[in-house]
Design a protein around this motif. Structure first.
Motif, PDB file in Angstrom:
ATOM      1  N   TYR A 141       0.756  -1.261   0.004  1.00  0.00           N
ATOM      2  CA  TYR A 141       0.099   0.083  -0.066  1.00  0.00           C
ATOM      3  C   TYR A 141       0.945   1.134  -0.143  1.00  0.00           C
ATOM      4  O   TYR A 141       0.563   2.038  -0.781  1.00  0.00           O
ATOM      5  CB  TYR A 141      -1.171  -0.080   1.195  1.00  0.00           C
ATOM      6  N   LYS A 142       2.003   1.302   0.824  1.00  0.00           N
ATOM      7  CA  LYS A 142       2.628   2.449   1.155  1.00  0.00           C
ATOM      8  C   LYS A 142       4.107   2.426   0.882  1.00  0.00           C
ATOM      9  O   LYS A 142       4.918   3.504   1.128  1.00  0.00           O
ATOM     10  CB  LYS A 142       2.366   3.306   2.442  1.00  0.00           C
ATOM     11  N   ILE A 143       4.892   1.304   0.856  1.00  0.00           N
ATOM     12  CA  ILE A 143       6.236   1.315   0.842  1.00  0.00           C
ATOM     13  C   ILE A 143       6.491   0.475  -0.505  1.00  0.00           C
ATOM     14  O   ILE A 143       7.356  -0.438  -0.752  1.00  0.00           O
ATOM     15  CB  ILE A 143       6.890   0.483   1.840  1.00  0.00           C
ATOM     16  N   ASN A 144       5.939   1.041  -1.497  1.00  0.00           N
ATOM     17  CA  ASN A 144       5.915   0.135  -2.819  1.00  0.00           C
ATOM     18  C   ASN A 144       6.823   0.880  -3.977  1.00  0.00           C
ATOM     19  O   ASN A 144       6.714   0.435  -5.231  1.00  0.00           O
ATOM     20  CB  ASN A 144       4.734  -0.187  -3.393  1.00  0.00           C
ATOM     21  N   ARG A 145       7.466   1.945  -3.629  1.00  0.00           N
ATOM     22  CA  ARG A 145       8.283   2.875  -4.689  1.00  0.00           C
ATOM     23  C   ARG A 145       9.681   3.183  -3.993  1.00  0.00           C
ATOM     24  O   ARG A 145       9.720   3.773  -3.132  1.00  0.00           O
ATOM     25  CB  ARG A 145       7.326   3.979  -5.094  1.00  0.00           C
ATOM     26  N   TYR A 146      10.573   2.760  -5.019  1.00  0.00           N
ATOM     27  CA  TYR A 146      12.011   3.104  -4.492  1.00  0.00           C
ATOM     28  C   TYR A 146      12.193   4.574  -4.145  1.00  0.00           C
ATOM     29  O   TYR A 146      12.901   4.922  -3.290  1.00  0.00           O
ATOM     30  CB  TYR A 146      13.004   2.678  -5.403  1.00  0.00           C
ATOM     31  N   SER A 147      11.632   5.234  -5.298  1.00  0.00           N
ATOM     32  CA  SER A 147      11.905   6.827  -5.034  1.00  0.00           C
ATOM     33  C   SER A 147      11.407   7.551  -3.740  1.00  0.00           C
ATOM     34  O   SER A 147      11.708   8.493  -3.433  1.00  0.00           O
ATOM     35  CB  SER A 147      10.889   7.292  -6.211  1.00  0.00           C
ATOM     36  N   SER A 148      10.479   6.634  -3.001  1.00  0.00           N
ATOM     37  CA  SER A 148       9.883   7.442  -1.810  1.00  0.00           C
ATOM     38  C   SER A 148      10.525   7.036  -0.516  1.00  0.00           C
ATOM     39  O   SER A 148      10.256   7.478   0.562  1.00  0.00           O
ATOM     40  CB  SER A 148       8.327   7.290  -1.752  1.00  0.00           C
ATOM     41  N   TYR A 149      11.552   6.291  -0.582  1.00  0.00           N
ATOM     42  CA  TYR A 149      12.200   5.491   0.521  1.00  0.00           C
ATOM     43  C   TYR A 149      13.176   6.295   1.228  1.00  0.00           C
ATOM     44  O   TYR A 149      13.002   6.727   2.453  1.00  0.00           O
ATOM     45  CB  TYR A 149      13.146   4.317   0.158  1.00  0.00           C
ATOM     46  N   GLY A 150      14.087   7.281   0.516  1.00  0.00           N
ATOM     47  CA  GLY A 150      14.867   8.077   1.245  1.00  0.00           C
ATOM     48  C   GLY A 150      15.520   7.701   2.350  1.00  0.00           C
ATOM     49  O   GLY A 150      16.102   6.041   2.107  1.00  0.00           O
ATOM     50  N   ASN A 151      15.691   7.946   3.654  1.00  0.00           N
ATOM     51  CA  ASN A 151      16.239   7.317   4.721  1.00  0.00           C
ATOM     52  C   ASN A 151      15.477   6.789   5.565  1.00  0.00           C
ATOM     53  O   ASN A 151      15.863   6.487   6.792  1.00  0.00           O
ATOM     54  CB  ASN A 151      17.294   8.328   5.513  1.00  0.00           C
ATOM     55  N   ASP A 152      14.000   6.892   5.286  1.00  0.00           N
ATOM     56  CA  ASP A 152      12.839   6.534   6.168  1.00  0.00           C
ATOM     57  C   ASP A 152      12.552   4.837   5.998  1.00  0.00           C
ATOM     58  O   ASP A 152      12.435   4.261   7.129  1.00  0.00           O
ATOM     59  CB  ASP A 152      11.712   7.197   5.923  1.00  0.00           C
ATOM     60  N   ALA A 153      12.648   4.353   4.857  1.00  0.00           N
ATOM     61  CA  ALA A 153      12.033   3.128   4.788  1.00  0.00           C
ATOM     62  C   ALA A 153      12.794   1.973   5.375  1.00  0.00           C
ATOM     63  O   ALA A 153      12.289   1.076   6.051  1.00  0.00           O
ATOM     64  CB  ALA A 153      11.870   2.765   3.258  1.00  0.00           C
ATOM     65  N   VAL A 154      14.067   2.012   5.387  1.00  0.00           N
ATOM     66  CA  VAL A 154      14.855   0.912   6.152  1.00  0.00           C
ATOM     67  C   VAL A 154      14.804   1.003   7.550  1.00  0.00           C
ATOM     68  O   VAL A 154      14.608  -0.113   7.954  1.00  0.00           O
ATOM     69  CB  VAL A 154      16.600   1.103   5.709  1.00  0.00           C
TER      70      VAL A 154
END
Length: 461
Positions: free
Chosen positions: A205-218
């Protein structure tokens, strides 16, 4: 595309190779074990990059040597017992990594502002004293910039720096999908599996695009990952849990609450052997990161002014105070404030920010959480137990479930009081929602769970 697949394969093979230096001796021949080894490899290489940069730049020659050594090490340890499953696993991770990269886009403002410039610094210079005085955002970088910088070698060139983030997210995604697959095996379902099912819904739903990861997703995926480990029936490995917790914190200081997990496990299972944690890799990684922060910014945790050393010549305490105040104010919707005469300091106090935040960031949070929560409630309704049936699953909660729920709620409180911007704390919110629902749910229909999980699995995939 072929080039990206090959580079992703070699990168993931390198991570998997170095992970063997830290793996548990009892590691099994399963995807979950391979996945854990790959994550450990990422953390070890991050530490190597951090340590080396105190003395040398992470240039193409050094990075190439590290890559070659990793590949040599892999073929040395696997020359006799290389299994097809391992090659399949690395190829699978490479395909997922490639897919994440192919479906990204070019809108990455933070990357251009300080992620990529800092990665360039790492490739060209050893650690620079007072670097944050050039731009304050250089004090807010993540361990991911070190992992990215180490992948800029003679073979990959600068293309390599985009791969590690996609690789690491891939390892976390595979963990949750693999854990969800266990639901399909009768009598194997646990809280961990159901938690993973709900997490892959959120990832899709919300963690499906590399472009939006930044330093947050990991950082957020690390939090989800650690909770799934806490909910596992297996014995808790304090060293591994500490590594994941520290790694999450090094990705995002707002994830500081995650450090409570190893502390709680240490207290619960206290013995003399656990004191070895003091000189473990997680401790050294944490210490060197704090040293790096002090050298670059003058603060142990930037821009937390209480952790700064005023007597250092490069510590700009006034700018630190300003960035600390403005960072908190902006996360509380400062540009949308109703009183244009109020100062940032006063705006941050006594919930003076709440009404402005409610109409902007608060509405955004609800817009994201409401559909997700409704989806979970519909699934729970469909999974309700059948009367007088022997196919119901009893959900047993232990002390580790209580730890997970407590830490998540503490994270939510900290998020709301200090940095209520969705991308800063969504793992706290999502985990609290899932765990709270599981806390009041006693059992499920196993037959319904298997059927519905298969449908959800395919949709999310």
């Amino acid at each position: 595309m072929i080039k990206i697949i090959i580079f992703s394969f070699i990168t993931n093979l390198m991570f998997y190779s170095y992970g063997h230096l830290l793996k548990n001796k009892k590691s099994s021949n399963k995807i979950e074990s391979y996945n854990q080894i790959s994550i450990l490899g990422c953390i070890l290489i991050s530490f190597i990059a951090l340590f080396i940069n105190f003395f040398f730049p992470l240039n193409e020659i050094f990075n190439t040597i590290l890559l070659v050594l990793g590949l040599i090490f892999f073929f040395l340890i696997k020359r006799v017992n290389l299994k097809k499953k391992e090659i399949y696993y690395i190829f699978l991770t490479s395909l997922v990594t490639t897919t994440l990269l192919l479906y990204s886009n070019v809108y990455r403002p933070d990357a251009g502002l300080y992620h990529l410039p800092y990665t360039n610094f790492l490739n060209e210079h050893k650690i620079i004293f007072g670097l944050s005085n050039i731009h304050f955002r250089f004090g807010m970088i993540s361990i991911m910039q070190y992992l990215s910088a180490i992948n800029n070698n003679i073979l990959f060139k600068d293309i390599g720096i985009v791969i590690p983030l996609a690789s690491l997210v891939t390892f976390f995604i595979i963990h949750f999908f693999n854990s969800t697959l266990e639901i399909f095996k009768k009598n194997k379902t646990s809280l961990k599996n159901i938690f993973s099912l709900f997490i892959i819904i959120f990832i899709s739903y919300k963690i499906n695009r590399y472009s939006s990861y930044g330093n947050d997703a990991v950082g957020h995926l690390s939090f989800f990952y650690l909770i799934s480990i806490m909910l596992s029936a297996k014995k808790k490995d304090l060293n591994f849990i500490s590594l994941i917790a520290v790694f999450a914190f090094l990705n995002k200081p707002t994830m500081i609450v995650i450090l409570l997990f190893p502390l709680l496990i240490f207290i619960k299972n206290y013995n003399i052997k656990n004191l070895r944690l003091i000189y473990s890799l997680s401790s050294f990684l944490f210490i060197f990161w704090i040293l790096k922060n002090i050298v670059i910014t003058g603060c142990a945790i930037y821009p937390l002014k209480q952790t700064c050393f005023n007597n250092l010549s490069w510590t700009n305490i006034e700018e630190i105070k300003q960035e600390s105040t403005s960072g908190e104010a902006w996360s509380k919707a400062w540009p949308d404030r109703r009183n244009n005469k109020i100062s940032m300091d006063d705006y941050n106090k006594n919930f003076n920010w709440f009404l402005s935040w409610k109409d902007n960031h608060g509405r955004h949070v609800l817009k994201i959480l409401t559909p997700y929560l409704m989806t979970l409630l519909i699934i729970l309704y469909l999974l309700r137990k059948e009367k007088n049936s022997q196919n119901n699953i009893l959900l047993e909660k232990d002390i580790y479930f209580i730890f997970a729920l407590t830490v998540s709620i503490i994270g939510c409180i900290l998020f709301f009081i200090k940095f209520p911007l969705f991308r800063y704390g969504y793992s706290y919110l999502i985990s609290s929602i899932i765990l709270a629902i599981l806390a009041i749910t006693k059992n499920f229909s196993e037959i319904k769970l298997i059927k519905i999980s298969k449908i959800i699995f395919l949709i999310c995939l």
